[in-house]
Design an enzyme around this catalytic site. Structure first.
Site, short mmCIF file in Angstrom:
data_model
loop_
_atom_site.label_atom_id
_atom_site.label_comp_id
_atom_site.label_asym_id
_atom_site.label_seq_id
_atom_site.Cartn_x
_atom_site.Cartn_y
_atom_site.Cartn_z
N HIS A 50 0.80 -1.22 0.00
CA HIS A 50 0.00 0.00 0.00
C HIS A 50 0.83 1.28 0.00
O HIS A 50 0.27 2.37 -0.13
CB HIS A 50 -0.95 0.01 1.20
CG HIS A 50 -2.08 -0.96 1.08
ND1 HIS A 50 -3.06 -0.86 0.11
CD2 HIS A 50 -2.40 -2.06 1.80
CE1 HIS A 50 -3.92 -1.85 0.24
NE2 HIS A 50 -3.55 -2.60 1.26
N GLN A 151 -0.29 -13.27 5.94
CA GLN A 151 -1.44 -12.48 6.40
C GLN A 151 -2.75 -13.22 6.16
O GLN A 151 -3.02 -13.69 5.05
CB GLN A 151 -1.49 -11.14 5.67
CG GLN A 151 -0.44 -10.16 6.15
CD GLN A 151 -0.66 -8.77 5.59
OE1 GLN A 151 0.22 -8.21 4.96
NE2 GLN A 151 -1.83 -8.19 5.85
N GLU A 153 -6.54 -12.33 6.03
CA GLU A 153 -7.37 -11.13 5.93
C GLU A 153 -8.59 -11.33 5.04
O GLU A 153 -9.12 -10.38 4.46
CB GLU A 153 -6.52 -9.95 5.43
CG GLU A 153 -5.61 -10.26 4.27
CD GLU A 153 -4.58 -9.17 4.02
OE1 GLU A 153 -4.76 -8.04 4.53
OE2 GLU A 153 -3.59 -9.43 3.32
N SER A 178 -7.92 -4.43 8.70
CA SER A 178 -8.80 -3.63 7.85
C SER A 178 -9.44 -4.47 6.76
O SER A 178 -10.66 -4.40 6.54
CB SER A 178 -8.02 -2.47 7.23
OG SER A 178 -7.57 -1.57 8.23
N ASP A 179 -8.64 -5.28 6.07
CA ASP A 179 -9.20 -6.13 5.03
C ASP A 179 -10.07 -7.23 5.62
O ASP A 179 -11.08 -7.62 5.03
CB ASP A 179 -8.08 -6.74 4.18
CG ASP A 179 -7.54 -5.75 3.16
OD1 ASP A 179 -8.35 -5.18 2.41
OD2 ASP A 179 -6.32 -5.55 3.11
#
Length: 256
Positions: A50, A151, A153, A178-179
């Site tokens: 990101h 991760q 997510e 967040s995801d």
């Protein structure tokens, strides 16, 4: 010539379940990264997913961390062997792999960081990671000194967390809050009880397989709660967040 990275102290600390406090580096600048490296964090994420980073911006940041006690961890933009190979060659040893949803994807991430026969990493005899061919034992030491953090997510990742955590070569499970919140139908609200319950579930399943768990938690109360829940590698903020907050506070002090 000796390589001052081997043995990988961050990998060893994770295996020993030692709490590792980290910070996110998103400004993509060697000066800000150097400042983070002086702060005393155990690990720093240099973000390739990101943040506006690429090979040309990562190299000066790695140089800026030379001599720092903070272990650089690169979050790759995607779980792709060629991208991972290039990041290995410039000197990264600790990898955060986003959106891992299956055991097969976890296995691919591990294989991408290992030389044959354990993996599929391409071989170059001279690159920055082996000090341009001057580290005599680099090939012998590399495979066992790479850290793979995956991760979780997505709902599929949650459903497969046991298989992912059990994957040989995976050193830790990292929650992308967040995801994960978005995947669970709570976009922008990682504090929702359903999301928090799922985060704790992921931590528990990772622990059941002897793997440490981690998360990004820029709110202090959240970070302390996750540590109480058993997370051992927690990023407690970001350079961008600290900069944004501090500059706004400074402006408000004199403008309001």
């Amino acid at each position: 010539m000796n390589n001052d990275v081997f043995p990988n102290k961050f990998k060893a600390a994770l295996a020993a379940k030692q709490v590792q406090i980290g910070c996110w580096s998103a400004l993509s600048n060697p000066i800000s990264t150097e400042v983070l490296g002086l702060a005393g964090f155990d690990w720093l994420v240099l973000d390739g997913e990101h943040a506006p980073n690429d090979i040309s911006t990562f190299i000066p940041q790695l140089m800026a961390l030379k001599g720092s006690a903070s272990a650089p961890v690169v979050r790759v933009p995607t779980n792709e062997p060629v991208i991972i190979k290039r990041l290995l060659d410039i000197g990264f040893y600790n990898f955060l792999i986003p959106f891992v949803e299956t055991k097969e994807e976890a296995e691919q991430a591990v294989a991408s960081t290992r030389y044959p026969p354990e993996g599929i990493r391409g071989v170059s005899v001279s690159h920055r990671a082996n000090m341009f061919g001057t580290v005599a034992d680099y090939f012998a030491q590399s495979n066992k000194n790479i850290t793979i953090l995956v991760q979780i997510e997505s709902q599929q990742g949650v459903d497969n967390v046991d298989a992912i955590a059990a994957t040989e070569g995976v050193d830790g499970i990292f929650v992308g809050p967040s995801d994960l919140a978005a995947a669970l139908g709570h976009l922008g609200n990682a504090s929702h009880p359903d999301v928090q319950k799922t985060i704790q579930h992921i931590f528990n399943r990772a622990s059941a397989h002897g793997k440490p768990s981690g998360i990004l938690a820029p709110v202090e109360a959240d970070a302390r709660r996750y540590l109480e829940w058993g997370a051992t590698f927690v990023a407690v903020g970001s350079d961008l967040g600290v900069f944004r907050s501090a500059t706004q506070k400074l402006a408000d002090t004199f403008k309001k």
